[in-house]
Design a protein around this motif. Structure first.
Motif, mmCIF file in Angstrom:
data_model
loop_
_atom_site.group_PDB
_atom_site.id
_atom_site.type_symbol
_atom_site.label_atom_id
_atom_site.label_comp_id
_atom_site.label_asym_id
_atom_site.label_seq_id
_atom_site.Cartn_x
_atom_site.Cartn_y
_atom_site.Cartn_z
ATOM 1 N N SER A 157 0.893 -1.393 -0.164
ATOM 2 C CA SER A 157 0.090 -0.188 -0.003
ATOM 3 C C SER A 157 1.014 1.203 0.054
ATOM 4 C CB SER A 157 -0.958 0.028 1.151
ATOM 5 O OG SER A 157 -0.311 -0.041 2.366
ATOM 6 N N VAL A 158 1.887 1.354 0.640
ATOM 7 C CA VAL A 158 2.821 2.281 0.601
ATOM 8 C C VAL A 158 3.532 2.575 -0.764
ATOM 9 C CG1 VAL A 158 4.969 3.038 1.463
ATOM 10 C CG2 VAL A 158 3.357 2.012 3.155
ATOM 11 N N PHE A 159 3.805 1.737 -1.633
ATOM 12 C CA PHE A 159 4.295 1.690 -2.946
ATOM 13 C C PHE A 159 3.234 1.540 -4.094
ATOM 14 C CE2 PHE A 159 8.150 -0.128 -0.693
ATOM 15 C CZ PHE A 159 8.630 1.003 -0.558
ATOM 16 N N THR A 160 1.920 1.966 -3.845
ATOM 17 C CA THR A 160 1.248 2.405 -4.804
ATOM 18 C C THR A 160 1.611 3.003 -5.937
ATOM 19 O OG1 THR A 160 -0.954 1.847 -3.051
ATOM 20 C CG2 THR A 160 -1.416 2.764 -5.441
ATOM 21 N N GLY A 161 1.692 2.241 -7.268
ATOM 22 C CA GLY A 161 2.013 3.046 -8.272
ATOM 23 C C GLY A 161 3.333 2.551 -8.767
ATOM 24 N N ARG A 162 4.133 1.847 -7.915
ATOM 25 C CA ARG A 162 5.441 1.190 -8.215
ATOM 26 C C ARG A 162 5.266 0.009 -9.257
ATOM 27 N NH1 ARG A 162 10.338 3.343 -5.797
ATOM 28 N NH2 ARG A 162 11.389 1.862 -7.010
ATOM 29 N N GLU A 163 6.084 -0.189 -9.893
ATOM 30 C CA GLU A 163 6.174 -1.513 -10.700
ATOM 31 C C GLU A 163 6.879 -2.612 -9.918
ATOM 32 O OE1 GLU A 163 7.177 -3.707 -14.977
ATOM 33 O OE2 GLU A 163 7.472 -1.612 -14.635
ATOM 34 N N VAL A 164 6.383 -3.892 -9.557
ATOM 35 C CA VAL A 164 6.713 -4.850 -8.699
ATOM 36 C C VAL A 164 6.654 -5.883 -9.564
ATOM 37 C CG1 VAL A 164 6.406 -3.646 -6.626
ATOM 38 C CG2 VAL A 164 4.794 -5.325 -7.498
ATOM 39 N N ARG A 165 7.462 -7.121 -9.060
ATOM 40 C CA ARG A 165 7.261 -8.251 -9.330
ATOM 41 C C ARG A 165 7.227 -9.228 -8.101
ATOM 42 N NH1 ARG A 165 12.584 -11.466 -11.353
ATOM 43 N NH2 ARG A 165 13.958 -10.359 -9.934
ATOM 44 N N VAL A 166 6.235 -10.135 -8.318
ATOM 45 C CA VAL A 166 6.055 -11.425 -6.994
ATOM 46 C C VAL A 166 6.044 -12.538 -7.673
ATOM 47 C CG1 VAL A 166 4.540 -9.317 -5.850
ATOM 48 C CG2 VAL A 166 3.479 -11.316 -7.444
ATOM 49 N N TRP A 167 6.461 -13.457 -6.597
ATOM 50 C CA TRP A 167 6.618 -14.989 -7.142
ATOM 51 C C TRP A 167 5.352 -15.534 -6.660
ATOM 52 C CZ3 TRP A 167 9.616 -18.042 -9.882
ATOM 53 C CH2 TRP A 167 9.480 -19.271 -9.789
ATOM 54 N N ASP A 168 4.306 -15.626 -7.424
ATOM 55 C CA ASP A 168 3.265 -16.440 -6.951
ATOM 56 C C ASP A 168 3.121 -17.761 -7.017
ATOM 57 O OD1 ASP A 168 0.469 -17.332 -7.032
ATOM 58 O OD2 ASP A 168 -0.192 -15.789 -8.754
ATOM 59 N N LYS A 169 2.883 -18.307 -5.900
ATOM 60 C CA LYS A 169 3.098 -19.652 -5.758
ATOM 61 C C LYS A 169 2.077 -20.663 -6.444
ATOM 62 C CE LYS A 169 3.048 -19.015 -0.829
ATOM 63 N NZ LYS A 169 3.165 -19.330 0.413
ATOM 64 N N THR A 170 0.881 -19.934 -6.755
ATOM 65 C CA THR A 170 -0.048 -20.921 -7.635
ATOM 66 C C THR A 170 0.246 -20.852 -8.888
ATOM 67 O OG1 THR A 170 -1.319 -18.734 -7.949
ATOM 68 C CG2 THR A 170 -1.837 -19.889 -5.808
ATOM 69 N N VAL A 171 1.140 -19.981 -9.507
ATOM 70 C CA VAL A 171 1.640 -20.426 -10.954
ATOM 71 C C VAL A 171 3.184 -20.701 -11.032
ATOM 72 C CG1 VAL A 171 -0.378 -18.956 -11.917
ATOM 73 C CG2 VAL A 171 1.935 -17.908 -11.368
ATOM 74 N N ASN A 172 3.872 -20.591 -9.909
ATOM 75 C CA ASN A 172 5.297 -20.999 -9.785
ATOM 76 C C ASN A 172 6.161 -20.344 -10.804
ATOM 77 O OD1 ASN A 172 5.387 -22.769 -7.627
ATOM 78 N ND2 ASN A 172 4.678 -24.614 -9.063
ATOM 79 N N ASP A 173 5.603 -18.716 -10.728
ATOM 80 C CA ASP A 173 6.564 -17.934 -11.478
ATOM 81 C C ASP A 173 6.455 -16.569 -11.058
ATOM 82 O OD1 ASP A 173 8.000 -17.307 -13.807
ATOM 83 O OD2 ASP A 173 6.400 -17.546 -15.398
ATOM 84 N N TRP A 174 7.136 -15.522 -11.789
ATOM 85 C CA TRP A 174 7.052 -14.356 -11.234
ATOM 86 C C TRP A 174 5.957 -13.749 -12.146
ATOM 87 C CZ3 TRP A 174 9.742 -12.207 -7.523
ATOM 88 C CH2 TRP A 174 10.988 -12.882 -7.474
ATOM 89 N N VAL A 175 5.115 -12.769 -11.486
ATOM 90 C CA VAL A 175 3.962 -12.085 -12.007
ATOM 91 C C VAL A 175 4.453 -10.538 -11.637
ATOM 92 C CG1 VAL A 175 1.510 -11.487 -11.994
ATOM 93 C CG2 VAL A 175 2.232 -13.919 -11.418
ATOM 94 N N SER A 176 4.382 -9.674 -12.646
ATOM 95 C CA SER A 176 4.794 -8.346 -12.414
ATOM 96 C C SER A 176 3.428 -7.434 -12.989
ATOM 97 C CB SER A 176 6.099 -7.968 -13.302
ATOM 98 O OG SER A 176 5.837 -8.081 -14.679
ATOM 99 N N GLY A 177 3.784 -6.239 -12.297
ATOM 100 C CA GLY A 177 2.751 -5.148 -12.830
ATOM 101 C C GLY A 177 3.015 -4.024 -11.770
ATOM 102 N N ILE A 178 2.034 -3.214 -11.975
ATOM 103 C CA ILE A 178 2.036 -1.780 -11.122
ATOM 104 C C ILE A 178 1.010 -2.018 -10.135
ATOM 105 C CG2 ILE A 178 1.639 0.718 -11.323
ATOM 106 C CD1 ILE A 178 2.779 0.850 -14.218
ATOM 107 N N ILE A 179 1.341 -1.988 -8.919
ATOM 108 C CA ILE A 179 0.611 -1.875 -7.811
ATOM 109 C C ILE A 179 -0.732 -0.797 -8.072
ATOM 110 C CG2 ILE A 179 0.435 -1.580 -5.410
ATOM 111 C CD1 ILE A 179 3.169 -2.248 -5.160
ATOM 112 N N LYS A 180 -1.639 -1.220 -8.247
ATOM 113 C CA LYS A 180 -2.918 -0.535 -8.200
ATOM 114 C C LYS A 180 -3.700 -0.187 -6.906
ATOM 115 C CE LYS A 180 -7.459 0.054 -10.419
ATOM 116 N NZ LYS A 180 -8.387 -0.516 -11.031
ATOM 117 N N THR A 181 -3.821 -1.265 -6.173
ATOM 118 C CA THR A 181 -4.198 -1.370 -4.652
ATOM 119 C C THR A 181 -3.829 -2.328 -3.790
ATOM 120 O OG1 THR A 181 -6.492 -2.500 -5.393
ATOM 121 C CG2 THR A 181 -6.723 -0.021 -5.303
#
Length: 153
Positions: free
Chosen positions: A98-122
């Protein structure tokens, strides 16, 4: 990834408004008492996701924040390290989303076993919504193994 509300971080509520009054956001605050000195570490970021934090920004916040914390702790036997998150910051607490809303991040999603990236909307206390190419992706914090800023060279 665990979600620790900022309200549970000791002295955060007393320090965050002070930092925000200077035009920044308090990302993290750690206070570790030792035998002879209390060690303090803090991370600040700008209110605008594109804002870069420099040495002068850190120095300005350091002076004010250290004074406040020494008063709260009742001691001047302290050391304090205050930094910016850096370009390859690892998010350790899910509340940081929530502090970094608007920043682009990548997260390791355990449900897909891969990195998912995007800009934090909410973000709330359960999940984060990332937007990439107009598509929203809601990811529960319990499914995130790691998260970090996306660094584009």
């Amino acid at each position: 990834m665990d979600y620790t509300p900022y309200s549970k971080i000791k002295y955060y509520a007393e320090c965050a408004p002070l930092v925000e009054g200077l035009g920044y956001k308090l990302v993290d605050l750690k206070i570790v008492p030792a035998k002879t000195v209390t060690k303090i570490s803090a991370i600040i970021t700008g209110t605008d996701p594109a804002q870069n934090i420099g040495v002068n920004d850190c120095a300005k916040v350091h002076r004010v924040l250290l004074t406040r914390l020494e008063a709260l702790l009742g001691t001047e036997e302290t050391t304090m390290e205050l930094t910016s998150p850096g370009i390859e910051h690892n998010l350790k607490n899910a509340a940081e989303f929530s502090v970094f809303t608007g920043r682009e991040v990548r997260v390791w999603d355990k449900t897909v076993n891969d990195w998912v990236s995007g800009i934090i909307k909410t973000a709330d206390d359960k999940s984060v919504v990332l937007v990439k190419d107009g598509t929203e992706n809601k990811i529960a914090f319990e499914n995130i193994a790691k998260a970090k800023f996306t660094y584009n060279k």
